[in-house]
Write an enzyme that holds these catalytic residues in place. Structure first.
Site, PDB file in Angstrom:
ATOM      1  N   GLY A  48       0.772  -1.234   0.000  1.00 46.83           N
ATOM      2  CA  GLY A  48       0.000   0.000   0.000  1.00 46.83           C
ATOM      3  C   GLY A  48       0.803   1.284   0.000  1.00 46.83           C
ATOM      4  CD  GLU A 102       1.589   0.399   7.066  1.00 44.36           C
ATOM      5  OE1 GLU A 102       1.167   0.680   5.930  1.00 44.36           O
ATOM      6  OE2 GLU A 102       1.346  -0.685   7.617  1.00 44.36           O
ATOM      7  CG  ASP A 103      -1.151   1.702   3.270  1.00 49.60           C
ATOM      8  OD1 ASP A 103      -0.881   1.343   4.440  1.00 49.60           O
ATOM      9  OD2 ASP A 103      -1.788   0.977   2.478  1.00 49.60           O
ATOM     10  CG  ASP A 106      -8.749   1.068  10.120  1.00 52.19           C
ATOM     11  OD1 ASP A 106      -9.406   2.055  10.436  1.00 52.19           O
ATOM     12  OD2 ASP A 106      -9.281  -0.004   9.772  1.00 52.19           O
TER      13      ASP A 106
HETATM   14  P1  5GP Z   1      -5.000  -1.575  11.058  1.00 54.14           P
HETATM   15  O1  5GP Z   1      -6.443  -1.690  11.437  1.00 54.14           O
HETATM   16  O2  5GP Z   1      -4.242  -2.766  11.545  1.00 54.14           O
HETATM   17  O3  5GP Z   1      -4.414  -0.279  11.532  1.00 54.14           O
HETATM   18  O4  5GP Z   1      -4.936  -1.547   9.473  1.00 54.14           O
HETATM   19  C1  5GP Z   1      -4.717  -2.714   8.758  1.00 54.14           C
HETATM   20  C2  5GP Z   1      -4.747  -2.528   7.264  1.00 54.14           C
HETATM   21  O5  5GP Z   1      -6.100  -2.339   6.855  1.00 54.14           O
HETATM   22  C3  5GP Z   1      -4.025  -1.343   6.649  1.00 54.14           C
HETATM   23  O6  5GP Z   1      -2.637  -1.513   6.520  1.00 54.14           O
HETATM   24  C4  5GP Z   1      -4.698  -1.314   5.290  1.00 54.14           C
HETATM   25  O7  5GP Z   1      -4.119  -2.283   4.441  1.00 54.14           O
HETATM   26  C5  5GP Z   1      -6.119  -1.723   5.610  1.00 54.14           C
HETATM   27  N1  5GP Z   1      -7.031  -0.566   5.650  1.00 54.14           N
HETATM   28  C6  5GP Z   1      -7.550   0.061   6.718  1.00 54.14           C
HETATM   29  N2  5GP Z   1      -8.383   1.057   6.344  1.00 54.14           N
HETATM   30  C7  5GP Z   1      -8.368   1.049   4.984  1.00 54.14           C
HETATM   31  C8  5GP Z   1      -9.032   1.853   3.988  1.00 54.14           C
HETATM   32  O8  5GP Z   1      -9.815   2.787   4.241  1.00 54.14           O
HETATM   33  N3  5GP Z   1      -8.759   1.546   2.678  1.00 54.14           N
HETATM   34  C9  5GP Z   1      -7.910   0.526   2.320  1.00 54.14           C
HETATM   35  N4  5GP Z   1      -7.732   0.319   1.021  1.00 54.14           N
HETATM   36  N5  5GP Z   1      -7.279  -0.238   3.232  1.00 54.14           N
HETATM   37  C10 5GP Z   1      -7.503   0.019   4.543  1.00 54.14           C
HETATM   38 MG    MG Z   2      -0.297  -0.671   4.950  1.00 56.21          MG
END
Ligand code: 5GP
Ligand code: MG
Ligand code: MG
Length: 178
Positions: A48, A102-103, A106
């Site tokens: 990402g 990181e992209d 969440d």
């Molecule tokens: P975490 O919840 O562990 O912080 O995020 C895990 C992963 O969920 C992120 O690295 C990303 O790949 C995906 N993710 C979370 N929110 C979004 C979103 O709004 N769009 C996309 N495309 N991926 C998301």
């Molecule tokens: Mg990511």
């Protein structure tokens, strides 16, 4: 293009490339200021963050190294933070200043696991640069020092981020229409 369709979902443009790049430049300036003299190793988390990483690194002017890691999740798990392994760290990171690129953060569980894994390898310090953060969804206490943009709790694609593998190629960020 203001509206795109990916598989069963419609998305509408929400952050244009030029506005993204303004914030990416600001973050790069902060890093150049804060980490001068530290010879940081930037660890870009694929897939990402590839576009963010390219635009960010073009604006980093301090001596640094760049490498890429990948997090292998169990099948079907995208946002639960369950990581099988971190692939691709070939460098010796002991005593290094690390910047994770990181992209999106969440819930923060993915980042927490990555920090734990990297922490066992003896880095001097670890900084986090994330293109996007969804503050309302954060479940863990993370110090995300470098954030390009905080966004609401909606699913987005584009600028590296995907929906089921598609949509990473768009230069703008799009929000799902529901
Ligand atoms: P975490 O919840 O562990 O912080 O995020 C895990 C992963 O969920 C992120 O690295 C990303 O790949 C995906 N993710 C979370 N929110 C979004 C979103 O709004 N769009 C996309 N495309 N991926 C998301
Ligand atoms: Mg990511
Ligand atoms: Mg994804």
């Amino acid at each position: 293009m203001d509206t795109i369709q990916i598989k069963d979902k419609m998305f509408t443009v929400s952050i244009k490339e030029q506005d993204i790049l303004k914030e990416v430049s600001r973050v790069a300036n902060e890093i150049n200021r804060d980490l001068a003299g530290k010879n940081p190793l930037f660890l870009s988390v694929l897939n990402g963050s590839f576009m963010f990483t390219a635009d960010l690194m073009k604006r980093i002017t301090i001596p640094c190294e760049i490498s890429f890691v990948k997090l292998a999740s169990y099948q079907g798990v995208s946002s639960t933070g369950v990581i099988k392994e971190v692939i691709g760290i070939n460098e010796d990171i002991s005593d290094r200043t690390i910047v994770i690129v990181e992209d999106i953060v969440d819930t923060g569980l993915t980042m927490q696991r990555l920090l734990e894994t990297l922490g066992t390898r003896g880095p001097k310090d670890i900084h986090i640069a994330s293109l996007l953060v969804k503050p309302e969804k954060l479940k863990v206490d993370l110090n995300i020092e470098y954030v390009a943009m905080n966004i609401p709790n909606d699913f987005i694609v584009g600028y590296g981020l995907d929906y089921d593998g598609f949509g990473r190629n768009y230069p703008d960020i799009y929000t799902v229409v529901d």
